[in-house]
Write an enzyme that holds these catalytic residues in place. Structure first.
Site, short mmCIF file in Angstrom:
data_model
loop_
_atom_site.label_atom_id
_atom_site.label_comp_id
_atom_site.label_asym_id
_atom_site.label_seq_id
_atom_site.Cartn_x
_atom_site.Cartn_y
_atom_site.Cartn_z
N CYS A 107 3.88 -1.47 -3.98
CA CYS A 107 3.58 -2.01 -5.31
C CYS A 107 3.88 -0.94 -6.37
CB CYS A 107 2.12 -2.42 -5.40
SG CYS A 107 1.69 -3.00 -7.04
N GLU A 114 -3.41 3.25 1.51
CA GLU A 114 -2.91 3.55 0.16
C GLU A 114 -3.30 4.98 -0.24
OE1 GLU A 114 -4.01 0.86 -3.11
OE2 GLU A 114 -4.00 2.63 -4.39
N SER A 129 -4.87 -11.12 -0.91
CA SER A 129 -3.91 -11.35 0.17
C SER A 129 -4.03 -12.77 0.75
CB SER A 129 -4.12 -10.30 1.26
OG SER A 129 -5.50 -10.16 1.55
N CYS A 181 -5.89 -0.92 -10.84
CA CYS A 181 -5.07 -2.10 -11.16
C CYS A 181 -5.96 -3.19 -11.75
CB CYS A 181 -4.39 -2.56 -9.89
SG CYS A 181 -3.76 -4.21 -9.99
N HIS A 198 0.81 -1.23 0.00
CA HIS A 198 0.00 0.00 0.00
C HIS A 198 0.84 1.28 0.00
CE1 HIS A 198 -3.39 -2.39 0.88
NE2 HIS A 198 -3.24 -2.50 2.18
N ASN A 253 -10.72 -6.08 -0.16
CA ASN A 253 -10.96 -6.65 -1.49
C ASN A 253 -11.62 -8.02 -1.40
OD1 ASN A 253 -8.96 -8.89 -2.60
ND2 ASN A 253 -7.78 -7.62 -1.21
N THR A 301 -5.88 2.10 -6.36
CA THR A 301 -5.73 1.02 -7.35
C THR A 301 -6.87 0.00 -7.34
OG1 THR A 301 -4.38 -0.15 -5.74
CG2 THR A 301 -3.21 1.12 -7.41
S1 SF4 Z 1 -3.98 -5.14 -6.25
FE1 SF4 Z 1 -2.74 -4.31 -7.92
S2 SF4 Z 1 -1.97 -2.37 -7.11
FE2 SF4 Z 1 -2.68 -3.52 -5.36
S3 SF4 Z 1 -0.85 -4.60 -4.64
FE3 SF4 Z 1 -1.93 -5.97 -6.04
S4 SF4 Z 1 -0.93 -5.64 -8.03
FE4 SF4 Z 1 -0.42 -3.89 -6.71
#
Ligand code: SF4
Length: 298
Positions: free
Chosen positions: A104, A134, A270, A198, A82, A228, A170
């Site tokens: 990232c 982030e 994750s 992303c 993040h 997520n 992202t």
């Molecule tokens: S979701 Fe996309 S921006 Fe977020 S850590 Fe994973 S690859 Fe990187």
């Protein structure tokens, strides 16, 4: 015939894989230096990933989580995917803490666009959850004194602003970004947009809903604290009401396979691979004696 259908993109995204690899390398180098076990050597600023089981594994390797830079006095700090705020980075530098940066590259890009836009005199619109680390890190790279807009209401009410630049967290949805773009175009003569969303998130969501549509029961694996993963569970549940969000296979209710011939599986960005494998093993155990096919959906 029974089927286990797994979304191909289930589990770690590129950025998380990279952060874990960097952390593991740092830990093994630490023990090679003789540092491991001799004190507070390696810290991660916030959990490296939103998965308690994976964080526990990292702890066993000597990487402990701290919540703020105030808790760090020397040693090494791993910055998670993040990113980190500019002021936290400066505070660590001042304490001569070695920073191992696992931000990232896609987050780096969003930070850099925000910084550049503000340097060029644009008010900066950051589309995302203002409390998310982030977003905090992206905002921190905006030059002081530049207006920062993070809500649609803020966009509508902004006065004295002629040009705005837009970046997104992202993990935002394309639809949400477009809402901001559309309001901005109605209110300001000049609008620049960087699509910093992303693809990993979009792809995982697409595959997961497709799997949920084909499955009799859907299992979403991932931390309850992972935004997520929770979002994945939500959109899968809209397609398939028999959706279970669990952190590990052990948490599934005993009868969850009743009347089921296809189990759909997905996992948040994750969630480590071994958690997915443990679920497949549990289903195989429950379906002992049946013919089982494991397929990847792509
Ligand atoms: S979701 Fe996309 S921006 Fe977020 S850590 Fe994973 S690859 Fe990187």
């Amino acid at each position: 015939l029974k089927q286990i259908l797994i979304a191909r993109s289930a589990g770690f995204c590129f950025g998380v894989k990279r952060a874990i690899a960097i952390a593991n390398e740092t830990a093994s180098r630490g023990s090679a230096d003789g540092a491991s076990g001799c004190g507070p050597e390696i810290r991660s600023l916030g959990p490296l990933i939103h998965n308690p089981q994976a964080v526990e594994e990292l702890e066993k390797k000597g990487i402990r989580v701290v919540e703020s830079v105030e808790e760090v006095e020397g040693g090494k700090v791993i910055v998670r995917s993040h990113g980190i705020t500019r002021s936290d980075r400066a505070a660590l530098d001042a304490k001569k803490v070695k920073i191992i940066d696992a931000t990232c590259p896609f987050v780096n890009k969003a930070q850099e666009h925000a910084r550049q836009l503000s340097a060029e005199g644009y008010a900066v619109v950051v589309v995302g959850d203002a409390n998310h680390p982030e977003v905090k890190s992206i905002i921190s790279y905006i030059e002081p004194g530049v207006p920062i807009l993070t809500s649609l209401a803020g966009l509508r009410e902004a006065s004295g602003v002629r040009k705005v630049g837009i970046v997104a967290q992202t993990t935002q949805s394309f639809e949400n970004l477009m809402q901001f773009v559309s309001v901005a175009l109605r209110h300001f003569p000049e609008v620049r947009v960087f699509n910093t969303i992303c693809n990993a998130t979009v792809l995982r969501q697409k595959e997961s809903t497709a799997v949920a549509g084909k499955a009799d029961v859907m299992v979403v694996l991932g931390g309850y604290n992972s935004a997520n993963t929770r979002r994945l569970a939500e959109i899968c549940r809209e397609i398939n009401p028999r959706t279970h969000h669990v952190e590990t296979a052990d948490e599934l209710p005993g009868g969850f396979l009743e009347g089921v011939s296809t189990v759909g599986v997905t996992a948040g960005a994750s969630t480590p691979q071994w958690i997915i494998e443990a679920l497949v093993a549990r289903i195989r155990g429950m379906w002992a004696g049946e013919e089982i096919r494991v397929d990847l959906y792509q």
